[in-house]
Scaffold this motif. Sequence first.
Motif: not given
Ligand code: PLP
Length: 628
Positions: A246-248, A331-333, A535-537
């Motif tokens: 999950g995010s955040q 990581t997928e930040s 982010a996301y908006q």
């Molecule tokens: N990777 C996956 C599979 C996601 O679903 C998300 C977002 O929820 C992210 C990466 C990015 O997460 P964040 O923006 O919290 O780093």
Amino acid sequence: MKTHLAENLKTYGIENWGAGYFEVSDEGNLVVSPDNHRTVEVMRIVEDLNKRGVTCPVVLRFPQILAAQVRKLNECFRNSISEFGYTKLYRGVYPIKVNQRKEVVEEILRAGQRYGFGIEVGSKPELMGALSLEQSPESLLILNGLKDESYVAYSYLAAQMGRNVVVVCESLQELFHVVRMRKKDEPMPLLGFRVRLNARGSGKWQESGGATAKFGLSATELLEAITILTRDGLIGQMKLLHFHIGSQITQIKRLKTAIKEAARVYAKVRRMGVEIEYLNVGGGLGVDYDGSKTSSDSSMNYTMQEYTNDVVYTIKDVCENETVPEPTIITESGRAITAYHQMVITNVVRAIDVAREVNGLKVTDDDPQVVNDLYHIWKNVNPKNYREFFHDANELKDELFTLFNLGYLTLEDRARGETLYWNGCKKILKYAKSARYFAEEFEELQKLLAVKYVCNFSVFQSIPDFWAVGTLFPIMPIHRLNELPTVNATLADITCDSDGKVDQFVDLKDIKDFLELHPYHPEQPYYLGILMTGAYQDIIGDYHNLFGMANEALVIVDENGKYHFQQVIGGDQTGEVLGYYRYPMKELIEGFEKNLMIRVRQGDLDAAQAKKLTDRYKADLARYPYLT
Ligand code: PLP
């Protein structure tokens, strides 16, 4: 003139949430500092854009902040890897769903080139976009999300293009697609599996993790996948395990637990002889929007360095314990990279105050008793009786409406009664606030008395997450920061939806029900910045009331502190927004003209007037839909 800079810094909490990117100048203007030595006043940029006809709402992007965040994340990992003597690398990928804007993705890739920073996509359209971009040769392209055959086919195509592509299967069905499409002697994507962990994240997105999450394979399915791949001679392609809780993620403890579990799964699979190379720990690295450094939903109780330390150390520890080789860490930040680089600037267009001035209001003995009593409260409330008078005022207000509804009062009586009630309350609140203890019963009153500042923007377009999930974004004036803000205000947007408001604001210890702002003078522009919206908006924002995408400017600050517009991108025009909802421009104009012609035929309008109206209509279709 006494300057209130220091108080204002505290009021808006810039030092708590600013991460070093924001300051206030001696002139009282908000300053952006994309790195430690270059600074620019946001007000100058906004004035300059105004002169060019680029009006509010306007989104300012600072690509240098994106680059700085990419560097910071990679450097934090480098530090952790060196501190713990980790033997493998870190290879981050940027999940483009967090902000797909081409300029954003390109800047991240540019800054990440020397770190081998790659891309994560969650759908075929995102993948098709990614395949048009330039990636560094050693960087990864990770394919997540639900996949049909056609999406999987694109993973083969990406492999043919020479990308280091990993298709992450979310189900066994996806694996079957991959296996079926394999052609002898043709490049094949690497294979990964998203694993459903027992651990969950914390905060708003914790449902993404846990045994019942919608994503990923259970342990049983993972074992089945290994059996299938071994049987088909493809086990050598299985190179990655992935999870995302999950995010955040607000609590570091939750993250550590998840990484421990994931590293254990990795180690066990490795011990089965499957040569997994990558452990992808997903996104979730938080952003401290309110600066409280706590586990509240808009904050996080850890730093980026602590995060990378925990990721690296935990994986190393489990690998040592299981005596398996360490994996390359992915990581997928997304949020942590993009949030800071963007702000929305809006201008206040109106102030709505329930307690309007009582100027010239007279009350005589001939007026109804209830009006006289409210007048008495307003005139005579003092620090000793304010509490008692508050209770009396509330009773009198009820009486006022009852009498009005029964027909005993005129509309003028009611209007005067209301004005006196709210102004009496204003005085009552003043005394309540200066008392030693601020009694709870006045908190609601404080909220009710907040002045509504109507701002030229749409919550649904510019900060949808405030409305949808209650994310708090720092909001503050971008000028007049030498002046004491004396008005307690909430914000209302220009949509006709009562949800189009902002009535919760960041605070170090709590959530504020109002924001301290300066008195609004209609003849002078008053600008507010809504910060950390990167982010996301953009992508979640919608077209409520047909307010489209806002104007945008990409701002670069040079060595001498001079700013340059890398790009100015006009927001949606009214005709374009209507077009998205199937009002093609041609039909709009034809329809408008047809309706006018009916009036012309009826003799209510002459042809010249009709032409003038049509010309105006056409010109407005090409204009910005927001208030001008
Ligand atoms: N990777 C996956 C599979 C996601 O679903 C998300 C977002 O929820 C992210 C990466 C990015 O997460 P964040 O923006 O919290 O780093």
